[in-house]
Scaffold this motif. Structure first.
Motif, mmCIF file in Angstrom:
data_model
loop_
_atom_site.group_PDB
_atom_site.id
_atom_site.type_symbol
_atom_site.label_atom_id
_atom_site.label_comp_id
_atom_site.label_asym_id
_atom_site.label_seq_id
_atom_site.Cartn_x
_atom_site.Cartn_y
_atom_site.Cartn_z
ATOM 1 N N GLN A 126 0.845 -1.189 0.000
ATOM 2 C CA GLN A 126 0.000 0.000 0.000
ATOM 3 C C GLN A 126 0.880 1.239 0.000
ATOM 4 N N LEU A 127 0.356 2.322 -0.574
ATOM 5 C CA LEU A 127 1.047 3.596 -0.550
ATOM 6 C C LEU A 127 0.415 4.472 0.524
ATOM 7 N N LEU B 294 5.131 17.025 0.216
ATOM 8 C CA LEU B 294 4.399 15.768 0.283
ATOM 9 C C LEU B 294 5.392 14.610 0.326
ATOM 10 N N SER B 295 5.033 13.580 1.078
ATOM 11 C CA SER B 295 5.847 12.375 1.119
ATOM 12 C C SER B 295 4.947 11.158 0.953
ATOM 13 N N CYS B 296 5.550 10.087 0.453
ATOM 14 C CA CYS B 296 4.794 8.859 0.216
ATOM 15 C C CYS B 296 5.730 7.681 0.453
ATOM 16 N N HIS C 237 14.255 2.682 0.582
ATOM 17 C CA HIS C 237 13.089 2.686 1.465
ATOM 18 C C HIS C 237 11.777 2.802 0.708
ATOM 19 N N ASN C 238 11.841 2.841 -0.604
ATOM 20 C CA ASN C 238 10.620 2.959 -1.419
ATOM 21 C C ASN C 238 9.787 4.165 -1.005
ATOM 22 N N THR C 239 10.434 5.302 -0.960
ATOM 23 C CA THR C 239 9.725 6.531 -0.624
ATOM 24 C C THR C 239 9.938 7.564 -1.737
ATOM 25 N N VAL D 199 9.472 3.154 -10.735
ATOM 26 C CA VAL D 199 9.206 4.580 -10.799
ATOM 27 C C VAL D 199 8.163 4.926 -9.756
ATOM 28 N N MET D 200 8.353 6.059 -9.119
ATOM 29 C CA MET D 200 7.358 6.593 -8.174
ATOM 30 C C MET D 200 7.149 8.061 -8.472
ATOM 31 N N GLY D 201 6.010 8.577 -8.069
ATOM 32 C CA GLY D 201 5.776 9.993 -8.309
ATOM 33 C C GLY D 201 4.409 10.435 -7.862
ATOM 34 N N TRP D 202 3.971 11.526 -8.461
ATOM 35 C CA TRP D 202 2.740 12.178 -8.049
ATOM 36 C C TRP D 202 1.914 12.597 -9.259
#
Length: 123
Positions: free
Chosen positions: A3-4, A20-22, A75-77, A33-36
């Motif tokens: 889950q995010l 913002l952090s996730c 840390h997958n953030t 890839v991660m983002g917003w």
């Protein structure tokens, strides 16, 4: 199950800043890839910014130069520093991740979305 979880958001005046952090939590997750993304009332969801594990970034044209995305592969953030905010930045911001999640003994492709966090910029 991965889950995010999103942190940050809120109300800020025009010209102000927010961060913002996730983080991806739960089962093991290997991020590509991660983002917003963001969605304003009555509008389509649009790209804000993404970052790959290699550090390549991609920004929406309306935020380039004002927002900065950064990721932590270990840390997958992912974080989004938003400066010089404008009323038109008001939207629900969604964390997004693509990669592989571990299910039993295999890794399967996964596309994840966070629940969204509200950002409101007053004029």
């Amino acid at each position: 199950q991965v889950q995010l979880v999103e942190f940050g958001g809120g109300l800020v005046q025009s010209g102000g800043s927010l961060r913002l952090s996730c983080a991806a939590s739960g089962s093991a997750f290997s991020m590509n890839v991660m983002g917003w993304y963001r969605q304003a009332p009555g509008k389509e969801r649009e790209l804000v910014a993404t970052v790959t594990t290699g550090g390549d970034t991609n920004y929406g044209s309306s935020v380039r130069g004002r927002f900065t995305v950064s990721g932590d592969n270990t840390h997958n953030t992912v974080s989004l520093q938003m400066n010089d905010l404008k009323p038109e930045d008001t939207a629900v911001y969604f964390c997004h991740a693509e990669g592989f999640s571990r299910q039993s003994t295999t890794w399967v492709p996964s596309v994840l979305w966070g629940p969204g966090t509200q950002v409101t910029v007053s004029s």
